[in-house]
Design an enzyme around this catalytic site. Sequence first.
Site, short mmCIF file in Angstrom:
data_model
loop_
_atom_site.label_atom_id
_atom_site.label_comp_id
_atom_site.label_asym_id
_atom_site.label_seq_id
_atom_site.Cartn_x
_atom_site.Cartn_y
_atom_site.Cartn_z
N GLU A 54 0.87 -1.07 0.03
CA GLU A 54 -0.09 0.02 -0.05
C GLU A 54 0.87 1.48 -0.05
O GLU A 54 0.67 2.04 0.95
CB GLU A 54 -0.98 -0.22 1.08
CG GLU A 54 -1.99 -1.04 1.11
CD GLU A 54 -3.08 -1.13 1.91
OE1 GLU A 54 -3.29 -0.16 2.90
OE2 GLU A 54 -4.09 -1.83 1.81
N GLU A 74 -4.99 -8.61 -0.43
CA GLU A 74 -5.81 -8.35 0.59
C GLU A 74 -7.08 -8.42 0.34
O GLU A 74 -7.60 -7.48 -0.63
CB GLU A 74 -5.45 -7.04 1.25
CG GLU A 74 -4.12 -7.07 2.21
CD GLU A 74 -3.71 -6.07 2.80
OE1 GLU A 74 -4.60 -5.18 3.39
OE2 GLU A 74 -2.30 -5.71 3.16
#
Length: 524
Positions: A205, A328
């Site tokens: 991220e 994820e």
Amino acid sequence: MKMPLALVCLCLLSVTVAQAQSTDAPKDTGSSDVTVTLHADQPLGKVNPNIYGHFAEHLGRCIYEGIWVGEDSSIPNTRGIRNDVTAALREMNIPVLRWPGGCFADEYHWMDGIGPRDKRPALINTHWGGVVENNHFGTHEFLDLCEQIGAEPYVCGNVGSGSVQEMMNWVEYMTSDADSPMANLRRANGRDKPWKVPYFGVGNESWGCGGNMRPEYYADLYRRYSTFVKNYSGNRIFKIAGGANVADYNWTEVLMSRAGRLMHGLSLHHYTIPTGNWGRKGSATEFDEAIYHKTLSRTLFMDELVTKHSEIMDRHDPNKRVGMVIDEWGIWTDVEPGTNPGFLYQQNSIRDAIIAGLNFHIFHKHADRVSMANIAQTINVLQAMILTDKEKMLLTPTYHVFEMFSVHQGGTFLPLQIETPDYTVGDSSIPAVSASATRDADGEIHLSLVNTNPNQALRVTCSMNGAEAKNISGRVLTAPKFNSYNSFDAPETVKPTDFDGASLRGNQIEINLPSKAVVVLSLR
Ligand code: AHR
């Protein structure tokens, strides 16, 4: 209505099923509610086993307590890793496990997690509750866990606060068999032979907790860091670049155009937030039918996301060399009342099981691009498979879906068409039934079905083209209510049972599909 094969599995019809009924005996109308045509004669690609992958972060009670209890614990363990958990994880056949984060990965310095445990420095886990982490679970412990459960490691490196040299050294430490500084340090710490580490992520991220970068900047950093992620001693690394936040298509465009040729995989993160509001996500167990419906509808957005990101990847990589790695995914609710908000501990109901089934069907459908997916997270965090309370452990409805669906791992995807009524609440509709099929190496066909409707059992007729079966068996996961869950007091409220609601007639299967249920059938 027949849908084109490209639109298999998740189709909408405007037939509305009566909502008020609450029965698991389908109405005997003489005809089917749902028809499925299974094209066993038109096999497509393989479903990568890694689609059934996992993610375990240093977050809350995932690693500490969920996995690691230490060698001196009264909880039975093998070299500090609890035995009840590893036994359950082995049972569900985890192909690949991602670690150490998540956001944690970009503040993790691996050298703090090797050597004698009492000498390892502590760190503050700034993302997750600000707790002090003693680093007792580090590289050796993680790779031991992978060996104990038979999963391949997927290690995520630190781009946000780590150096290129640090990342390079970590890969050498884990995988080199040379008489080299890092390999010798590993030997001094008790591991002679290198491990195989097939998957390595370059940051996490990076658009957010991993450094708040612009895609152009991260693409350059990816090019630099990944250059030094080397293949030692026959270990071949599949390098995974940090991908987009949900529908940030520009991120995928920039990464693919500027760094696509240097990566093997590009990640994608998407969480299902029941209310759609990160401030008040909604409870894991206390919700009404409107929220139940909304949650499933939001999870189906995964199909659009994968389709649109794939279209961008296809333009830059028409041969589909670069895998989409959805590392994820899962439902993210409010934490359980009274628990640390930074620990992301949530319960898990039959709604979660249905979410898992729907996502797997989407991943199968995109098996030509999706090469891995890792649910967040394995234990005690978000949509977990296992919950622990000190020495106690329970299996969640999501665990059962992973275990039931493990027959699809590595199978050949068999396309199907489905005509299904909608499941409608208010002015929102989703398909009532989703289905997917694979054929395994022994020729057995596995057909999974999800009935999203919590009020209506449905009669399904499935015709198989190009296959006949003599025997059928199956298992079903359903529950008394759409928010039923397993607690430490009642750990078996939601668990799979043998399914006797399917029968065979030549190449036709008749199925009485219970409401709010996941069914997996095997045909021989
Ligand atoms: O899974 C929890 C967190 O969600 C991860 O650490 C992060 O990558 C994501 O935002």
